[in-house]
Scaffold this motif. Structure first.
Motif, PDB file in Angstrom:
ATOM      1  N   SER A  31       0.825  -1.213   0.000  1.00  0.00           N
ATOM      2  CA  SER A  31       0.000   0.000   0.000  1.00  0.00           C
ATOM      3  C   SER A  31       0.857   1.259   0.000  1.00  0.00           C
ATOM      4  CB  SER A  31      -0.924   0.011   1.217  1.00  0.00           C
ATOM      5  OG  SER A  31      -0.175  -0.065   2.421  1.00  0.00           O
ATOM      6  N   ASP A  32       2.144   1.128   0.326  1.00  0.00           N
ATOM      7  CA  ASP A  32       3.052   2.284   0.351  1.00  0.00           C
ATOM      8  C   ASP A  32       3.679   2.565  -1.010  1.00  0.00           C
ATOM      9  OD1 ASP A  32       2.534   2.533   2.993  1.00  0.00           O
ATOM     10  OD2 ASP A  32       4.441   1.722   3.696  1.00  0.00           O
ATOM     11  N   PHE A  33       3.343   1.775  -2.012  1.00  0.00           N
ATOM     12  CA  PHE A  33       3.996   1.861  -3.322  1.00  0.00           C
ATOM     13  C   PHE A  33       3.946   3.282  -3.884  1.00  0.00           C
ATOM     14  CE2 PHE A  33       3.505   1.515  -8.003  1.00  0.00           C
ATOM     15  CZ  PHE A  33       4.780   1.069  -8.297  1.00  0.00           C
ATOM     16  N   LEU A  34       5.128   3.802  -4.266  1.00  0.00           N
ATOM     17  CA  LEU A  34       5.294   5.122  -4.878  1.00  0.00           C
ATOM     18  C   LEU A  34       4.761   6.259  -4.002  1.00  0.00           C
ATOM     19  CD1 LEU A  34       4.714   4.854  -8.750  1.00  0.00           C
ATOM     20  CD2 LEU A  34       6.835   5.324  -7.515  1.00  0.00           C
ATOM     21  N   THR A  35       4.786   6.086  -2.712  1.00  0.00           N
ATOM     22  CA  THR A  35       4.453   7.175  -1.795  1.00  0.00           C
ATOM     23  C   THR A  35       5.590   7.303  -0.788  1.00  0.00           C
ATOM     24  OG1 THR A  35       3.342   5.846  -0.099  1.00  0.00           O
ATOM     25  CG2 THR A  35       2.013   6.531  -1.994  1.00  0.00           C
ATOM     26  N   PHE A  36       5.697   8.476  -0.192  1.00  0.00           N
ATOM     27  CA  PHE A  36       6.766   8.686   0.775  1.00  0.00           C
ATOM     28  C   PHE A  36       6.504   7.942   2.084  1.00  0.00           C
ATOM     29  CE2 PHE A  36       7.732  12.217  -2.092  1.00  0.00           C
ATOM     30  CZ  PHE A  36       9.120  12.098  -2.178  1.00  0.00           C
ATOM     31  N   ARG A  37       5.304   7.362   2.238  1.00  0.00           N
ATOM     32  CA  ARG A  37       5.067   6.491   3.387  1.00  0.00           C
ATOM     33  C   ARG A  37       5.996   5.288   3.354  1.00  0.00           C
ATOM     34  NH1 ARG A  37      -0.220   7.038   1.770  1.00  0.00           N
ATOM     35  NH2 ARG A  37      -0.255   4.832   1.163  1.00  0.00           N
ATOM     36  N   LEU A  38       6.365   4.873   2.136  1.00  0.00           N
ATOM     37  CA  LEU A  38       7.280   3.753   1.998  1.00  0.00           C
ATOM     38  C   LEU A  38       8.598   4.047   2.706  1.00  0.00           C
ATOM     39  CD1 LEU A  38       8.225   1.068   0.804  1.00  0.00           C
ATOM     40  CD2 LEU A  38       8.752   2.284  -1.325  1.00  0.00           C
ATOM     41  N   LEU A  39       9.136   5.251   2.500  1.00  0.00           N
ATOM     42  CA  LEU A  39      10.395   5.613   3.142  1.00  0.00           C
ATOM     43  C   LEU A  39      10.238   5.670   4.661  1.00  0.00           C
ATOM     44  CD1 LEU A  39      11.685   8.390   0.694  1.00  0.00           C
ATOM     45  CD2 LEU A  39      12.058   5.918   0.626  1.00  0.00           C
ATOM     46  N   LEU A  40       9.072   6.137   5.136  1.00  0.00           N
ATOM     47  CA  LEU A  40       8.829   6.188   6.572  1.00  0.00           C
ATOM     48  C   LEU A  40       8.789   4.791   7.176  1.00  0.00           C
ATOM     49  CD1 LEU A  40       6.110   9.004   6.732  1.00  0.00           C
ATOM     50  CD2 LEU A  40       8.559   9.188   7.230  1.00  0.00           C
ATOM     51  N   ASP A  41       8.251   3.815   6.432  1.00  0.00           N
ATOM     52  CA  ASP A  41       8.258   2.434   6.904  1.00  0.00           C
ATOM     53  C   ASP A  41       9.677   1.859   6.895  1.00  0.00           C
ATOM     54  OD1 ASP A  41       5.679   1.686   7.689  1.00  0.00           O
ATOM     55  OD2 ASP A  41       5.017   1.567   5.613  1.00  0.00           O
ATOM     56  N   LEU A  42      10.427   2.170   5.846  1.00  0.00           N
ATOM     57  CA  LEU A  42      11.741   1.559   5.693  1.00  0.00           C
ATOM     58  C   LEU A  42      12.749   2.044   6.723  1.00  0.00           C
ATOM     59  CD1 LEU A  42      12.049   1.569   1.793  1.00  0.00           C
ATOM     60  CD2 LEU A  42      11.683  -0.406   3.278  1.00  0.00           C
ATOM     61  N   ILE A  43      12.592   3.259   7.224  1.00  0.00           N
ATOM     62  CA  ILE A  43      13.577   3.768   8.182  1.00  0.00           C
ATOM     63  C   ILE A  43      13.530   3.008   9.513  1.00  0.00           C
ATOM     64  CG2 ILE A  43      13.633   6.081   7.178  1.00  0.00           C
ATOM     65  CD1 ILE A  43      11.833   7.019   9.438  1.00  0.00           C
ATOM     66  N   HIS A  44      12.514   2.191   9.707  1.00  0.00           N
ATOM     67  CA  HIS A  44      12.449   1.370  10.913  1.00  0.00           C
ATOM     68  C   HIS A  44      13.191   0.040  10.747  1.00  0.00           C
ATOM     69  CE1 HIS A  44       8.942   4.096  11.421  1.00  0.00           C
ATOM     70  NE2 HIS A  44       9.276   4.028  12.702  1.00  0.00           N
ATOM     71  N   MET A  45      13.753  -0.205   9.568  1.00  0.00           N
ATOM     72  CA  MET A  45      14.425  -1.479   9.299  1.00  0.00           C
ATOM     73  C   MET A  45      15.940  -1.268   9.293  1.00  0.00           C
ATOM     74  SD  MET A  45      12.020  -3.021   6.262  1.00  0.00           S
ATOM     75  CE  MET A  45      10.224  -2.952   6.365  1.00  0.00           C
ATOM     76  N   PRO A  46      16.664  -1.904  10.230  1.00  0.00           N
ATOM     77  CA  PRO A  46      18.116  -1.688  10.321  1.00  0.00           C
ATOM     78  C   PRO A  46      18.874  -2.018   9.045  1.00  0.00           C
ATOM     79  CG  PRO A  46      17.300  -2.778  12.298  1.00  0.00           C
ATOM     80  CD  PRO A  46      16.163  -2.761  11.311  1.00  0.00           C
ATOM     81  N   ASP A  47      18.485  -3.110   8.359  1.00  0.00           N
ATOM     82  CA  ASP A  47      19.218  -3.468   7.146  1.00  0.00           C
ATOM     83  C   ASP A  47      19.024  -2.425   6.053  1.00  0.00           C
ATOM     84  OD1 ASP A  47      16.583  -4.242   7.085  1.00  0.00           O
ATOM     85  OD2 ASP A  47      16.931  -6.142   6.050  1.00  0.00           O
ATOM     86  N   TRP A  48      17.825  -1.807   6.001  1.00  0.00           N
ATOM     87  CA  TRP A  48      17.614  -0.760   5.005  1.00  0.00           C
ATOM     88  C   TRP A  48      18.452   0.475   5.339  1.00  0.00           C
ATOM     89  CZ3 TRP A  48      15.697   4.293   4.784  1.00  0.00           C
ATOM     90  CH2 TRP A  48      15.460   4.774   3.486  1.00  0.00           C
ATOM     91  N   LEU A  49      18.535   0.828   6.619  1.00  0.00           N
ATOM     92  CA  LEU A  49      19.341   1.976   7.021  1.00  0.00           C
ATOM     93  C   LEU A  49      20.817   1.746   6.696  1.00  0.00           C
ATOM     94  CD1 LEU A  49      17.716   2.901  10.456  1.00  0.00           C
ATOM     95  CD2 LEU A  49      17.548   4.175   8.302  1.00  0.00           C
ATOM     96  N   LEU A  50      21.285   0.519   6.919  1.00  0.00           N
ATOM     97  CA  LEU A  50      22.670   0.203   6.563  1.00  0.00           C
ATOM     98  C   LEU A  50      22.867   0.317   5.053  1.00  0.00           C
ATOM     99  CD1 LEU A  50      25.496  -0.789   7.236  1.00  0.00           C
ATOM    100  CD2 LEU A  50      24.616  -3.142   7.192  1.00  0.00           C
ATOM    101  N   GLY A  51      21.898  -0.207   4.289  1.00  0.00           N
ATOM    102  CA  GLY A  51      21.989  -0.105   2.837  1.00  0.00           C
ATOM    103  C   GLY A  51      21.962   1.334   2.368  1.00  0.00           C
ATOM    104  N   LEU A  52      21.100   2.158   2.992  1.00  0.00           N
ATOM    105  CA  LEU A  52      21.043   3.572   2.625  1.00  0.00           C
ATOM    106  C   LEU A  52      22.351   4.273   2.954  1.00  0.00           C
ATOM    107  CD1 LEU A  52      19.333   5.961   1.594  1.00  0.00           C
ATOM    108  CD2 LEU A  52      18.614   6.331   3.963  1.00  0.00           C
ATOM    109  N   GLY A  53      22.928   3.932   4.115  1.00  0.00           N
ATOM    110  CA  GLY A  53      24.213   4.526   4.469  1.00  0.00           C
ATOM    111  C   GLY A  53      25.295   4.194   3.454  1.00  0.00           C
ATOM    112  N   LEU A  54      25.307   2.941   2.984  1.00  0.00           N
ATOM    113  CA  LEU A  54      26.276   2.548   1.956  1.00  0.00           C
ATOM    114  C   LEU A  54      26.016   3.283   0.645  1.00  0.00           C
ATOM    115  CD1 LEU A  54      26.467  -1.286   2.657  1.00  0.00           C
ATOM    116  CD2 LEU A  54      28.356   0.335   2.822  1.00  0.00           C
TER     117      LEU A  54
END
Length: 295
Positions: A31-54
């Motif tokens: 349901s978050d597809f192509l909305t900025f809610r997707l990014l808000l959900d992803l920031i709660h995931m450590p592996d995504w934050l590590l990937g974003l940092g890289l």
């Protein structure tokens, strides 16, 4: 040599970061597809934050490389990010490369080498005027928008490929504008940079690219999105470098033939590696449109 090492370092960070981000995005609610809610959900995931940092580290290294080298030289180097993505994916999946994987590796490496050796990218040309600058920027951004709109009417796998293609076009444009900003800093300092539109455009393009990439990662396995992302970025970056930055390539018949062959080998190698079974399959549990986030 410094530009080469910076470009390869950027590719390493980007490739590893993309794999980690896709593993996280595959667990986000559709349901978050192509909305900025997707990014808000992803920031709660450590592996995504590590990937974003890289990814951010890769973009910083790429920006430094662009400060000292031409876009037409740096972009083919960063296209090797798929090699590092493949290495991490192979470790995670324990999947051997096989002849398809090794063929993809060889084509990507040889394609980058052929393009750089034959084209000998270098600066020294006259940067384009404002009209040509805006024309190139408008064409690349317009293509990204068109591809995004078309993707909304396709199946998830094709949708992911086109969204990643649009993101790759934007990232190539972002690299070109980053090079322009580097020139502004050298000439006028950081304070002078803030009087131009390019740094603000980079922020908007960067956020749009992240949203498109994460949506592509969410919709389908990495093998459906990473090839088009990796192939589109250097092509768009080279177009910007030649189009408005004054980058020059050798234009003899033989050089043009090898440059075209090198770019074709890069694209084919990227596709072979991106569709290799070692790439993570992506979605594990089925997710409905109203699914909650799985951490």
């Amino acid at each position: 040599m410094a530009v080469f090492l910076l470009g390869v370092g950027a590719a390493c960070c980007l490739g590893l970061g993309f794999v980690l981000q896709q593993r996280a995005a595959a667990r986000a609610p559709l349901s978050d597809f192509l909305t900025f809610r997707l990014l808000l959900d992803l920031i709660h995931m450590p592996d995504w934050l590590l990937g974003l940092g890289l990814q951010v580290a890769g973009q910083v290294l790429g920006a430094v490389a662009l400060t000292y080298g031409e876009v037409s030289l740096v972009e083919p180097l960063t296209a090797t990010n798929l090699l590092f993505a493949m290495a991490l994916s192979r470790w995670l999946t324990r999947q051997p490369l096989g002849w398809v994987g090794w063929t993809g590796v060889a084509l990507l490496a040889l394609g980058v080498t052929a393009f750089i050796v034959a084209g000998r990218p270098h600066g020294g040309g006259t940067p384009a005027g404002a009209l040509r600058h805006w024309l190139v920027v408008g064409i690349v951004a317009g293509l990204a928008l068109l591809v995004t709109v078309i993707s909304r009417h396709l199946q998830p796998s094709a949708q992911a490929a086109l969204l990643a293609l649009a993101a790759g076009l934007l990232y190539g444009l972002q690299d070109g504008l980053t090079r322009v900003c580097g020139q502004f800093v050298r000439d006028d300092g950081v304070a002078g940079l803030l009087t131009h539109w390019q740094p603000y455009a980079i922020v908007v393009i960067g956020l749009s690219g992240i949203l498109l990439v994460q949506s592509a990662f969410e919709m389908a396995p990495l093998r459906m999105s990473l090839p088009s992302l990796t192939a589109a970025q250097p092509l768009a970056g080279i177009a910007c470098g030649v189009g408005f930055l004054g980058d020059q390539l050798r234009l003899s018949a033989g050089a043009l033939a090898w440059e075209a062959a090198g770019l074709a080998a890069i694209v084919v190698g990227v596709i072979l590696l991106g569709r290799h079974p070692a790439m993570p399959p992506g979605v594990t549990p089925e997710r409905s449109v109203g699914a909650t986030r799985v951490i």
